[in-house]
Design an enzyme around this catalytic site. Sequence first.
Site, mmCIF file in Angstrom:
data_model
loop_
_atom_site.group_PDB
_atom_site.id
_atom_site.type_symbol
_atom_site.label_atom_id
_atom_site.label_comp_id
_atom_site.label_asym_id
_atom_site.label_seq_id
_atom_site.Cartn_x
_atom_site.Cartn_y
_atom_site.Cartn_z
ATOM 1 N N MET A 198 28.945 45.451 38.681
ATOM 2 C CA MET A 198 29.031 45.074 40.097
ATOM 3 C C MET A 198 28.336 43.742 40.305
ATOM 4 S SD MET A 198 28.296 48.799 41.882
ATOM 5 C CE MET A 198 26.998 49.258 40.697
ATOM 6 N N CYS A 225 39.112 43.070 39.164
ATOM 7 C CA CYS A 225 38.532 42.390 40.333
ATOM 8 C C CYS A 225 39.640 41.741 41.158
ATOM 9 C CB CYS A 225 37.517 41.344 39.887
ATOM 10 S SG CYS A 225 36.727 40.487 41.280
ATOM 11 N N ASN A 256 37.183 55.678 37.395
ATOM 12 C CA ASN A 256 36.234 55.010 38.280
ATOM 13 C C ASN A 256 36.821 55.011 39.690
ATOM 14 O OD1 ASN A 256 35.684 51.610 39.101
ATOM 15 N ND2 ASN A 256 34.106 53.166 39.229
ATOM 16 N N GLY A 277 35.133 56.015 43.863
ATOM 17 C CA GLY A 277 34.838 57.060 44.834
ATOM 18 C C GLY A 277 34.001 58.218 44.330
#
Length: 337
Positions: free
Chosen positions: A19, A102, A213, A215
């Site tokens: 991140m 991304c 990946n 939630g």
Amino acid sequence: MDTGTARPALDRTFSVAPMMDWTTRDYRAFARTLTRRALLYTEMVTTGAILHGSPRSRFLGHDDVEHPLALQLGGSDAGELAECAAIAEEWGYDEVNLNVGCPSDRVQNNLIGACLMGHPEKVAAAVRAMREAVSIPVTVKCRIGIDDQDEDADLERFIATVADAGCDTFIVHARKAWLEGLSPKENRDIPPLNYGRVHRLKASHPELHIGINGGLKTLETCREQLECVDSVMVGREAYQNPWLLAGIDEALYGVPGPAESRHAAARALRPYIARRLDEGAKLNHITRHLLGLFQGQPGGRKFRRHLSENGHLDGACLRVFDDALSLVPEREAAAVA
């Protein structure tokens, strides 16, 4: 640079997502006070930053305690990615991951991130070149689709093409990315999650490692997902509610975690903070990653406020951190840990 210390075996069962601005070296050192087993990822680092940035330690520096540790690369040129993968291995990283997820305009303009899902052959060429350059694993993190790619077959074509180049590990964000019309922030929430597509991908490719990946917020949800896929990756929840990590080692790996309480985790980071301050780091650059440690605990707001109001001041030192920690009743914090 890495010192050559022996590394724990790489196990992707649980990982913390890369991140931007969040999974810095300081966050990763903090995460290790909570879990020894989770696989940690760097922020995405572009090939240009590694090849042309200076000093290189700004982008690749890390502490031995952070392992197992993967470097996520952003780029599309096979030669540059191969060169950067080799540099990553030289610096001691345990894995190199290619960002194909991304959605930001900035990275799209440089053919980086989710837009690469529209160019599977280019991703395959990059993976092939990277694998030839290193002995450590080369993996791919992608979306379930982009824009009008909204069928299982679209994801299947991408995965099959890249797998043919030798990639056997994919971490799939179970949310499609809209590259036009939605901001990167909106792309984290608006397109609906589609766990089923990832589950079906795994069912059709038992030979591949398929991680999921998107939630995931609780250990229970992680356990449920591990019945359908090989690994889980948690992003925002692992950052905003870091105490989640304290249960990972025992729940998913069957071994005790390093932290007996939130206070114990904070104290365990003190030597690292002291060393980083001696190196010239600013206190608030380190402690900003701990602001969620006492979330929902008595004194938690006072802890956050004290660090926020004082950590950025000139000369802020460990005393500021210790004073903030003293505002949280240790007996109560330990009792609810």
